[in-house]
Design a protein around this motif. Sequence first.
Motif, PDB file in Angstrom:
ATOM      1  N   ILE A   1      -0.645  -3.530  10.252  1.00 31.88           N
ATOM      2  CA  ILE A   1      -1.682  -3.251   9.261  1.00 31.88           C
ATOM      3  C   ILE A   1      -1.047  -2.466   8.120  1.00 31.88           C
ATOM      4  O   ILE A   1      -0.487  -1.391   8.328  1.00 31.88           O
ATOM      5  N   PHE A   2      -1.111  -3.031   6.920  1.00 32.12           N
ATOM      6  CA  PHE A   2      -0.419  -2.390   5.810  1.00 32.12           C
ATOM      7  C   PHE A   2      -1.332  -2.171   4.617  1.00 32.12           C
ATOM      8  O   PHE A   2      -2.322  -2.871   4.428  1.00 32.12           O
ATOM      9  N   PHE A   3      -0.983  -1.157   3.842  1.00 37.61           N
ATOM     10  CA  PHE A   3      -1.522  -1.039   2.489  1.00 37.61           C
ATOM     11  C   PHE A   3      -0.480  -0.354   1.621  1.00 37.61           C
ATOM     12  O   PHE A   3       0.376   0.381   2.111  1.00 37.61           O
ATOM     13  N   ALA A   4      -0.521  -0.664   0.335  1.00 41.98           N
ATOM     14  CA  ALA A   4       0.463  -0.113  -0.597  1.00 41.98           C
ATOM     15  C   ALA A   4       0.120   1.340  -0.882  1.00 41.98           C
ATOM     16  O   ALA A   4      -1.014   1.666  -1.235  1.00 41.98           O
ATOM     17  N   THR A   5       1.101   2.218  -0.743  1.00 40.55           N
ATOM     18  CA  THR A   5       0.839   3.655  -0.813  1.00 40.55           C
ATOM     19  C   THR A   5       1.355   4.334  -2.077  1.00 40.55           C
ATOM     20  O   THR A   5       1.000   5.480  -2.346  1.00 40.55           O
ATOM     21  N   SER A   6       2.183   3.665  -2.871  1.00 44.01           N
ATOM     22  CA  SER A   6       2.745   4.310  -4.060  1.00 44.01           C
ATOM     23  C   SER A   6       1.671   4.445  -5.142  1.00 44.01           C
ATOM     24  O   SER A   6       0.746   3.631  -5.222  1.00 44.01           O
ATOM     25  N   PRO A   7       1.776   5.470  -5.977  1.00 50.84           N
ATOM     26  CA  PRO A   7       0.804   5.627  -7.079  1.00 50.84           C
ATOM     27  C   PRO A   7       0.710   4.381  -7.960  1.00 50.84           C
ATOM     28  O   PRO A   7      -0.384   4.005  -8.386  1.00 50.84           O
ATOM     29  N   LEU A   8       1.850   3.746  -8.216  1.00 55.53           N
ATOM     30  CA  LEU A   8       1.855   2.544  -9.050  1.00 55.53           C
ATOM     31  C   LEU A   8       1.024   1.434  -8.419  1.00 55.53           C
ATOM     32  O   LEU A   8       0.167   0.820  -9.073  1.00 55.53           O
ATOM     33  N   HIS A   9       1.262   1.153  -7.150  1.00 56.82           N
ATOM     34  CA  HIS A   9       0.533   0.070  -6.482  1.00 56.82           C
ATOM     35  C   HIS A   9      -0.947   0.395  -6.318  1.00 56.82           C
ATOM     36  O   HIS A   9      -1.805  -0.485  -6.462  1.00 56.82           O
ATOM     37  N   ILE A  10      -1.240   1.645  -5.987  1.00 60.92           N
ATOM     38  CA  ILE A  10      -2.646   2.049  -5.848  1.00 60.92           C
ATOM     39  C   ILE A  10      -3.391   1.802  -7.160  1.00 60.92           C
ATOM     40  O   ILE A  10      -4.502   1.247  -7.173  1.00 60.92           O
ATOM     41  N   ARG A  11      -2.768   2.185  -8.268  1.00 55.82           N
ATOM     42  CA  ARG A  11      -3.403   2.045  -9.580  1.00 55.82           C
ATOM     43  C   ARG A  11      -3.591   0.576  -9.973  1.00 55.82           C
ATOM     44  O   ARG A  11      -4.631   0.190 -10.509  1.00 55.82           O
ATOM     45  N   ILE A  12      -2.600  -0.255  -9.665  1.00 57.57           N
ATOM     46  CA  ILE A  12      -2.625  -1.641 -10.117  1.00 57.57           C
ATOM     47  C   ILE A  12      -3.424  -2.547  -9.192  1.00 57.57           C
ATOM     48  O   ILE A  12      -4.152  -3.449  -9.647  1.00 57.57           O
ATOM     49  N   LYS A  13      -3.346  -2.315  -7.880  1.00 61.19           N
ATOM     50  CA  LYS A  13      -3.859  -3.303  -6.922  1.00 61.19           C
ATOM     51  C   LYS A  13      -5.244  -3.006  -6.362  1.00 61.19           C
ATOM     52  O   LYS A  13      -5.962  -3.935  -5.982  1.00 61.19           O
ATOM     53  N   TYR A  14      -5.592  -1.739  -6.247  1.00 58.01           N
ATOM     54  CA  TYR A  14      -6.834  -1.394  -5.556  1.00 58.01           C
ATOM     55  C   TYR A  14      -7.843  -0.745  -6.504  1.00 58.01           C
ATOM     56  O   TYR A  14      -7.470  -0.054  -7.440  1.00 58.01           O
ATOM     57  N   LYS A  15      -9.085  -0.928  -6.218  1.00 63.66           N
ATOM     58  CA  LYS A  15     -10.151  -0.242  -6.962  1.00 63.66           C
ATOM     59  C   LYS A  15     -10.667   0.926  -6.143  1.00 63.66           C
ATOM     60  O   LYS A  15     -11.856   1.215  -6.095  1.00 63.66           O
ATOM     61  N   LYS A  16      -9.753   1.574  -5.432  1.00 65.11           N
ATOM     62  CA  LYS A  16     -10.083   2.724  -4.600  1.00 65.11           C
ATOM     63  C   LYS A  16      -8.994   3.772  -4.779  1.00 65.11           C
ATOM     64  O   LYS A  16      -7.880   3.471  -5.209  1.00 65.11           O
ATOM     65  N   THR A  17      -9.306   4.988  -4.424  1.00 65.29           N
ATOM     66  CA  THR A  17      -8.281   6.026  -4.426  1.00 65.29           C
ATOM     67  C   THR A  17      -7.392   5.855  -3.204  1.00 65.29           C
ATOM     68  O   THR A  17      -7.720   5.106  -2.266  1.00 65.29           O
ATOM     69  N   ARG A  18      -6.275   6.563  -3.185  1.00 65.04           N
ATOM     70  CA  ARG A  18      -5.370   6.460  -2.050  1.00 65.04           C
ATOM     71  C   ARG A  18      -6.022   7.004  -0.784  1.00 65.04           C
ATOM     72  O   ARG A  18      -5.847   6.438   0.302  1.00 65.04           O
TER      73      ARG A  18
END
Length: 374
Positions: free
Chosen positions: A95-112
């Motif tokens: 189970i994965f999710f992108a954790t870097s600030p860059l990926h969080i900002r670009i890929k998700y509409k949620k906070t880390r």
Amino acid sequence: MKKLNVEICDVTLRDGEQTPGVTFTCDEKCAIAEKLDGIGVEVIEAGFPSVSENERRSVRTISELGLSAKTCCLSRCVKSDLDSAIDCGVDLVSIFFATSPLHIRIKYKKTRDEMLSLALEMVDYAKDHGIAVRFSAEDASRTEISFLKEMFKKGAERGASYSSFADTVGCMTPVEMYETVLELKKDLKNPLCVHCHNDMGFASANTFTAAQAGAFQLHTTVNGIGERAGNASLEEVLVALRMKGGVDRYDLTGLKEISKLVEKTSGICVSRTKAVVGEHAFSHESGIHIAAILKDRNTYEFFPPEMVGGEQKFLLGKHTGRKGLEHILKSIGCELTSDQVTWTLERIKTISEGKCSITQDVLMSVIKSAKQEK
């Protein structure tokens, strides 16, 4: 030599298949999985079931092969992905999710923090359905260590069997990897996995260095295939473990064979100079080298080609010496006078300098000419 405590998770059938233009059929995936199992790979990542129905069928088929290796698949923090994994009957889900600030900002509409909370819910869901979990941080190498520690701590508390660190864009050096793994290991309550990409050419080195620093599960692909510049190479990592890590339980004699299988089924050609499995990995042309090898092969071979299913080859060319030529002539049952050997050697050098390979046919033609000249 300190014996390293590791296991291999080979991801050829998942990340390797993400190489542009590569697709494996179900039968091809099964054949590769069986070869990996024969080598002794402990975990085989069979695919990403949510990609398609055919992918799900392939993962399920591999899970039902009765292999000694555990089967694994990839899942986003999405319930439908986990339902697919559950349906496939795998032993382990990543189970994965992108954790870097860059990926969080670009890929998700949620906070880390919101993503971490959702991911932990999915860990619970998988555990409730009897599947072991590898809790994975994508783009971990560009994520603050403090957040990774928090993530891995909470994942372990929820029952994750592994914590996984991915150098997704291959931006780390071996020294950085060693220091990072040492830091992550300080408070880690479960085994650490490393997943390295090869964008700067360090994937295999980073993987082995991580093992030296205490990482347990090492991710590889056959021939190092994978997205962009690929992943850590199975054959390179296993040889490093044997020669420098004291790990001798893998059957390395199958490496050349599985390399050929993946080359054929993926359509990705292996470089002639590829370490361990390349056509020239154990080929010698230099006269200085061959003269020494004929006395003791250890002079220019750190490990024997037979160990990995390869074979030693002496090639003829510009740098060939007399002893090497005489050895090759003897091996093909050809007898020449001393003058004929001299003439043949000079002719071979001349032809080679014209960018012509000295094939068997070329050699026989030169030998015929030598006998006519002298």
